[in-house]
Design a protein around this motif. Structure first.
Motif, PDB file in Angstrom:
ATOM      1  N   ALA A  53       0.833  -1.200   0.000  1.00  0.00           N
ATOM      2  CA  ALA A  53       0.000   0.000   0.000  1.00  0.00           C
ATOM      3  C   ALA A  53       0.874   1.259   0.000  1.00  0.00           C
ATOM      4  O   ALA A  53       0.582   2.228  -0.723  1.00  0.00           O
ATOM      5  CB  ALA A  53      -0.926  -0.001   1.209  1.00  0.00           C
ATOM      6  N   ALA A  54       1.944   1.245   0.786  1.00  0.00           N
ATOM      7  CA  ALA A  54       2.850   2.396   0.817  1.00  0.00           C
ATOM      8  C   ALA A  54       3.523   2.584  -0.534  1.00  0.00           C
ATOM      9  O   ALA A  54       3.673   3.720  -1.023  1.00  0.00           O
ATOM     10  CB  ALA A  54       3.899   2.207   1.909  1.00  0.00           C
ATOM     11  N   SER A  55       3.911   1.493  -1.156  1.00  0.00           N
ATOM     12  CA  SER A  55       4.543   1.571  -2.476  1.00  0.00           C
ATOM     13  C   SER A  55       3.575   2.126  -3.511  1.00  0.00           C
ATOM     14  O   SER A  55       3.954   2.957  -4.357  1.00  0.00           O
ATOM     15  CB  SER A  55       5.026   0.185  -2.888  1.00  0.00           C
ATOM     16  N   ASP A  56       2.329   1.686  -3.443  1.00  0.00           N
ATOM     17  CA  ASP A  56       1.320   2.181  -4.385  1.00  0.00           C
ATOM     18  C   ASP A  56       1.065   3.678  -4.198  1.00  0.00           C
ATOM     19  O   ASP A  56       0.940   4.420  -5.173  1.00  0.00           O
ATOM     20  CB  ASP A  56       0.012   1.407  -4.228  1.00  0.00           C
ATOM     21  N   ILE A  70       1.897  13.807   2.037  1.00  0.00           N
ATOM     22  CA  ILE A  70       1.970  13.519   3.476  1.00  0.00           C
ATOM     23  C   ILE A  70       1.426  12.119   3.770  1.00  0.00           C
ATOM     24  O   ILE A  70       2.022  11.356   4.539  1.00  0.00           O
ATOM     25  CB  ILE A  70       1.205  14.595   4.285  1.00  0.00           C
ATOM     26  N   GLY A  71       0.322  11.764   3.141  1.00  0.00           N
ATOM     27  CA  GLY A  71      -0.246  10.424   3.326  1.00  0.00           C
ATOM     28  C   GLY A  71       0.698   9.338   2.849  1.00  0.00           C
ATOM     29  O   GLY A  71       0.842   8.293   3.483  1.00  0.00           O
ATOM     30  N   ALA A  72       1.381   9.588   1.732  1.00  0.00           N
ATOM     31  CA  ALA A  72       2.330   8.611   1.206  1.00  0.00           C
ATOM     32  C   ALA A  72       3.520   8.461   2.145  1.00  0.00           C
ATOM     33  O   ALA A  72       3.993   7.344   2.395  1.00  0.00           O
ATOM     34  CB  ALA A  72       2.799   9.028  -0.188  1.00  0.00           C
ATOM     35  N   MET A  73       4.010   9.563   2.681  1.00  0.00           N
ATOM     36  CA  MET A  73       5.150   9.506   3.603  1.00  0.00           C
ATOM     37  C   MET A  73       4.763   8.808   4.907  1.00  0.00           C
ATOM     38  O   MET A  73       5.531   8.003   5.436  1.00  0.00           O
ATOM     39  CB  MET A  73       5.682  10.913   3.899  1.00  0.00           C
ATOM     40  N   LEU A  74       3.590   9.118   5.434  1.00  0.00           N
ATOM     41  CA  LEU A  74       3.132   8.456   6.661  1.00  0.00           C
ATOM     42  C   LEU A  74       2.944   6.961   6.440  1.00  0.00           C
ATOM     43  O   LEU A  74       3.318   6.149   7.292  1.00  0.00           O
ATOM     44  CB  LEU A  74       1.825   9.084   7.153  1.00  0.00           C
ATOM     45  N   SER A  75       2.389   6.602   5.302  1.00  0.00           N
ATOM     46  CA  SER A  75       2.198   5.190   4.981  1.00  0.00           C
ATOM     47  C   SER A  75       3.542   4.481   4.856  1.00  0.00           C
ATOM     48  O   SER A  75       3.710   3.351   5.332  1.00  0.00           O
ATOM     49  CB  SER A  75       1.401   5.077   3.686  1.00  0.00           C
ATOM     50  N   SER A  76       4.506   5.154   4.256  1.00  0.00           N
ATOM     51  CA  SER A  76       5.840   4.576   4.118  1.00  0.00           C
ATOM     52  C   SER A  76       6.512   4.398   5.478  1.00  0.00           C
ATOM     53  O   SER A  76       7.141   3.366   5.745  1.00  0.00           O
ATOM     54  CB  SER A  76       6.694   5.481   3.219  1.00  0.00           C
ATOM     55  N   GLN A  77       6.385   5.382   6.349  1.00  0.00           N
ATOM     56  CA  GLN A  77       6.970   5.285   7.689  1.00  0.00           C
ATOM     57  C   GLN A  77       6.294   4.178   8.507  1.00  0.00           C
ATOM     58  O   GLN A  77       6.957   3.429   9.231  1.00  0.00           O
ATOM     59  CB  GLN A  77       6.839   6.623   8.432  1.00  0.00           C
ATOM     60  N   GLU A  78       4.980   4.075   8.380  1.00  0.00           N
ATOM     61  CA  GLU A  78       4.242   3.033   9.099  1.00  0.00           C
ATOM     62  C   GLU A  78       4.664   1.642   8.635  1.00  0.00           C
ATOM     63  O   GLU A  78       4.864   0.731   9.441  1.00  0.00           O
ATOM     64  CB  GLU A  78       2.740   3.228   8.883  1.00  0.00           C
ATOM     65  N   ALA A  79       4.838   1.488   7.326  1.00  0.00           N
ATOM     66  CA  ALA A  79       5.269   0.199   6.782  1.00  0.00           C
ATOM     67  C   ALA A  79       6.688  -0.122   7.257  1.00  0.00           C
ATOM     68  O   ALA A  79       6.988  -1.275   7.598  1.00  0.00           O
ATOM     69  CB  ALA A  79       5.204   0.216   5.262  1.00  0.00           C
ATOM     70  N   GLY A  80       7.544   0.878   7.302  1.00  0.00           N
ATOM     71  CA  GLY A  80       8.911   0.668   7.779  1.00  0.00           C
ATOM     72  C   GLY A  80       8.951   0.263   9.244  1.00  0.00           C
ATOM     73  O   GLY A  80       9.712  -0.630   9.641  1.00  0.00           O
TER      74      GLY A  80
END
Length: 105
Positions: A53-56, A70-80
């Motif tokens: 989902a973060a990649s998408d 911001i949503g993409a960055m938060l999703s990426s941080q959450e996945a990490g």
């Protein structure tokens, strides 16, 4: 002669003797719910889904289809963070397994 498991008291007594009575252990395992392996597989699948989902979201921002940076960055941080936590759990499990293997019997 087959014993009918009609009373809750009899079921509780047989449940405590699951290791001693043949056939009862399988019944106890079937009613115990998901096992450890299934729980771990579910957790790994959730982390994988978060990473996809973060990649998408990141790909959508990069291609201009979305402006939710911001949503993409938060999703990426959450996945990490989820991946990091999963690796910590894996490391603890491997350490516990090594400790069990090294035990003197």
């Amino acid at each position: 002669m087959k014993i009918e498991l009609s009373s809750p008291m009899l079921q509780a007594m047989l449940g405590t003797r699951a290791g001693m009575v043949p056939g009862v252990a399988e019944q106890a395992e079937a009613s115990a719910g998901p096992g450890f392996a299934q729980t771990m597989k579910s957790a790994i699948d959730q982390v994988d889904a978060q990473q996809h989902a973060a990649s998408d979201k990141t790909a959508a921002v990069e291609s201009g289809q979305s402006d939710d940076l911001i949503g993409a960055m938060l999703s990426s941080q959450e996945a990490g963070l989820s991946f990091s936590m999963m690796m910590q759990v894996r490391n603890k499990l491997m350490s516990a397994f090594d400790d069990i293997i090294k035990m003197q019997v």
